[in-house]
Design a protein around this motif. Structure first.
Motif, PDB file in Angstrom:
ATOM      1  N   VAL A  15       1.594  67.947  59.949  1.00 10.42           N
ATOM      2  CA  VAL A  15       2.575  66.855  59.864  1.00 10.42           C
ATOM      3  C   VAL A  15       2.134  65.671  60.714  1.00 10.42           C
ATOM      4  N   VAL A  16       1.714  65.937  61.949  1.00 13.96           N
ATOM      5  CA  VAL A  16       1.273  64.847  62.824  1.00 13.96           C
ATOM      6  C   VAL A  16       0.068  64.134  62.210  1.00 13.96           C
ATOM      7  N   ALA A  17      -0.937  64.903  61.762  1.00 16.96           N
ATOM      8  CA  ALA A  17      -2.120  64.290  61.155  1.00 16.96           C
ATOM      9  C   ALA A  17      -1.744  63.528  59.876  1.00 16.96           C
ATOM     10  N   SER A  18      -0.821  64.068  59.106  1.00 12.02           N
ATOM     11  CA  SER A  18      -0.398  63.407  57.869  1.00 12.02           C
ATOM     12  C   SER A  18       0.296  62.080  58.144  1.00 12.02           C
ATOM     13  N   LEU A  19       1.120  62.043  59.193  1.00 14.99           N
ATOM     14  CA  LEU A  19       1.772  60.780  59.560  1.00 14.99           C
ATOM     15  C   LEU A  19       0.727  59.719  59.905  1.00 14.99           C
ATOM     16  N   VAL A  20      -0.301  60.121  60.638  1.00 10.18           N
ATOM     17  CA  VAL A  20      -1.357  59.176  61.017  1.00 10.18           C
ATOM     18  C   VAL A  20      -2.133  58.727  59.772  1.00 10.18           C
ATOM     19  N   LEU A  21      -2.506  59.689  58.917  1.00  6.76           N
ATOM     20  CA  LEU A  21      -3.234  59.347  57.679  1.00  6.76           C
ATOM     21  C   LEU A  21      -2.434  58.368  56.824  1.00  6.76           C
ATOM     22  N   ASP A  22      -1.137  58.680  56.639  1.00  9.99           N
ATOM     23  CA  ASP A  22      -0.274  57.790  55.844  1.00  9.99           C
ATOM     24  C   ASP A  22      -0.137  56.422  56.494  1.00  9.99           C
ATOM     25  N   HIS A  23       0.079  56.406  57.805  1.00  7.91           N
ATOM     26  CA  HIS A  23       0.324  55.145  58.506  1.00  7.91           C
ATOM     27  C   HIS A  23      -0.848  54.171  58.333  1.00  7.91           C
ATOM     28  N   PHE A  24      -2.054  54.692  58.459  1.00  8.31           N
ATOM     29  CA  PHE A  24      -3.228  53.829  58.361  1.00  8.31           C
ATOM     30  C   PHE A  24      -3.818  53.765  56.957  1.00  8.31           C
ATOM     31  N   GLY A  25      -3.313  54.589  56.037  1.00  4.81           N
ATOM     32  CA  GLY A  25      -3.836  54.594  54.673  1.00  4.81           C
ATOM     33  C   GLY A  25      -5.290  55.027  54.601  1.00  4.81           C
ATOM     34  N   TRP A  26      -5.685  55.926  55.503  1.00  4.80           N
ATOM     35  CA  TRP A  26      -7.075  56.385  55.542  1.00  4.80           C
ATOM     36  C   TRP A  26      -7.424  57.192  54.298  1.00  4.80           C
ATOM     37  N   PHE A  27      -8.690  57.180  53.950  1.00  2.00           N
ATOM     38  CA  PHE A  27      -9.249  57.965  52.842  1.00  2.00           C
ATOM     39  C   PHE A  27      -8.586  57.628  51.503  1.00  2.00           C
ATOM     40  N   GLY A  28      -8.228  56.378  51.340  1.00  2.00           N
ATOM     41  CA  GLY A  28      -7.692  55.922  50.064  1.00  2.00           C
ATOM     42  C   GLY A  28      -6.218  56.212  49.839  1.00  2.00           C
ATOM     43  N   LEU A  29      -5.526  56.686  50.846  1.00  3.46           N
ATOM     44  CA  LEU A  29      -4.094  56.956  50.686  1.00  3.46           C
ATOM     45  C   LEU A  29      -3.301  55.658  50.749  1.00  3.46           C
ATOM     46  N   VAL A  30      -2.153  55.677  50.115  1.00  2.18           N
ATOM     47  CA  VAL A  30      -1.243  54.531  50.171  1.00  2.18           C
ATOM     48  C   VAL A  30      -0.648  54.492  51.577  1.00  2.18           C
ATOM     49  N   GLU A  31      -0.616  53.303  52.181  1.00  2.00           N
ATOM     50  CA  GLU A  31      -0.046  53.171  53.517  1.00  2.00           C
ATOM     51  C   GLU A  31       1.454  53.422  53.474  1.00  2.00           C
ATOM     52  N   ARG A  32       1.903  54.306  54.365  1.00  2.00           N
ATOM     53  CA  ARG A  32       3.320  54.600  54.549  1.00  2.00           C
ATOM     54  C   ARG A  32       3.554  54.566  56.050  1.00  2.00           C
ATOM     55  N   GLN A  33       4.225  53.518  56.490  1.00  2.00           N
ATOM     56  CA  GLN A  33       4.411  53.289  57.924  1.00  2.00           C
ATOM     57  C   GLN A  33       5.172  54.447  58.579  1.00  2.00           C
ATOM     58  N   ILE A  34       4.849  54.676  59.855  1.00  2.00           N
ATOM     59  CA  ILE A  34       5.621  55.638  60.641  1.00  2.00           C
ATOM     60  C   ILE A  34       6.925  54.940  61.003  1.00  2.00           C
ATOM     61  N   THR A  35       7.995  55.417  60.416  1.00  2.00           N
ATOM     62  CA  THR A  35       9.314  54.848  60.686  1.00  2.00           C
ATOM     63  C   THR A  35      10.059  55.790  61.629  1.00  2.00           C
ATOM     64  N   LEU A  36      11.154  55.317  62.173  1.00  2.64           N
ATOM     65  CA  LEU A  36      11.948  56.139  63.071  1.00  2.64           C
ATOM     66  C   LEU A  36      12.428  57.425  62.382  1.00  2.64           C
ATOM     67  N   PRO A  37      12.946  57.357  61.149  1.00  2.00           N
ATOM     68  CA  PRO A  37      13.355  58.605  60.495  1.00  2.00           C
ATOM     69  C   PRO A  37      12.176  59.587  60.272  1.00  2.00           C
ATOM     70  N   ARG A  38      11.016  59.063  59.908  1.00  2.00           N
ATOM     71  CA  ARG A  38       9.858  59.944  59.709  1.00  2.00           C
ATOM     72  C   ARG A  38       9.418  60.559  61.033  1.00  2.00           C
ATOM     73  N   LEU A  39       9.435  59.760  62.089  1.00  2.00           N
ATOM     74  CA  LEU A  39       9.069  60.254  63.410  1.00  2.00           C
ATOM     75  C   LEU A  39      10.087  61.296  63.889  1.00  2.00           C
ATOM     76  N   ALA A  40      11.371  61.027  63.645  1.00  2.00           N
ATOM     77  CA  ALA A  40      12.424  61.984  64.027  1.00  2.00           C
ATOM     78  C   ALA A  40      12.226  63.302  63.273  1.00  2.00           C
ATOM     79  N   GLY A  41      11.864  63.225  62.010  1.00  2.00           N
ATOM     80  CA  GLY A  41      11.595  64.441  61.243  1.00  2.00           C
ATOM     81  C   GLY A  41      10.455  65.243  61.840  1.00  2.00           C
TER      82      GLY A  41
END
Length: 162
Positions: A111-137
Motif C-alpha cells: 500500500v505504501v509503495a503503491s501510494l508513492v507509485l500513484d503519486h508520482f505516476g512512475w512506470f507509466g501509471l496515471v498520477e493519483r495524488q496522495i490525498t488526506l483520505p488516501r493517506l488516512a486509509g
C-alpha cells in the motif's frame, strides 16, 4: 464499465490477493523439503513457466516484437527480480511471522509503495495524488497490520515488547 463488470474485476483482485498466502505457505514447505528457500523460489518460478506456456500456446498469442525486446528500458525487466524477492522473503519469513503477520506486513508495504507509485505516476501509471483520505486509509491499514501482528502475541511477549 458496467457495475457487474466492475464487481467482477474487484472479485478477481481479491482472488489474486487470496492466493498469495497459500502460495507462500506451500513454498515454505517446499523449501523445507528441498533443503533451502531459494530452491523453493526456483521451483515456483519453473512451475509458473510450465503452467503458463500451454495457456499461451492455446491462446495463440503472437510472439513479442524483437525490436521492443532489444529497446525496452532495463526497468521493464525488473518484475521477475521483484517476484524472486517476494517469493524468497515469503518462504523465509512466513514461518517466523505466521501467514497473517507476513501477509499483513507485505500488504502494508504494498500500500505504501503503491501510494508513492500513484503519486508520482512512475512506470507509466496515471498520477493519483496522495490525498488526506488516501493517506488516512493507509494509516488505518497499517494500524490493522499492527493489530494483526501483535494482537496474536502471547501476553508475556507483549509485556516484553513494551
Amino acid at each position: 464499465m458496467s457495475t457487474l463488470h466492475g464487481i467482477g474485476l474487484l472479485l478477481l483482485a481479491v482472488i489474486a490477493g487470496a492466493v498469495v498466502p497459500f502460495q507462500s505457505a506451500i513454498n515454505f514447505n517446499l523449501g523445507r523439503g528441498l533443503g533451502h528457500p531459494l530452491w523453493a523460489t526456483l521451483a515456483s518460478l519453473l512451475v509458473s513457466i510450465v503452467v503458463l506456456s500451454p495457456i499461451m500456446l492455446a491462446m495463440r498469442l503472437p510472439l513479442p516484437s524483437v525490436a521492443f525486446i532489444t529497446k525496452a528500458p532495463l526497468w521493464m525487466w525488473a518484475g521477475g527480480a521483484f517476484g524472486v524477492v517476494f517469493i524468497s522473503l515469503a518462504v523465509m519469513l512466513l514461518p517466523r511471522l505466521g501467514a497473517s503477520g507476513f501477509m499483513a506486513l507485505a500488504l502494508a508495504g504494498q500500500v505504501v509503495a503503491s501510494l508513492v507509485l500513484d503519486h508520482f505516476g512512475w512506470f507509466g501509471l496515471v498520477e493519483r495524488q496522495i490525498t488526506l483520505p488516501r493517506l488516512a486509509g493507509a494509516v488505518l491499514l497499517i494500524g490493522g497490520v499492527v493489530l494483526i501482528q501483535f494482537g496474536a502475541m502471547p501476553a508475556k511477549s507483549l509485556a516484553a515488547a513494551g
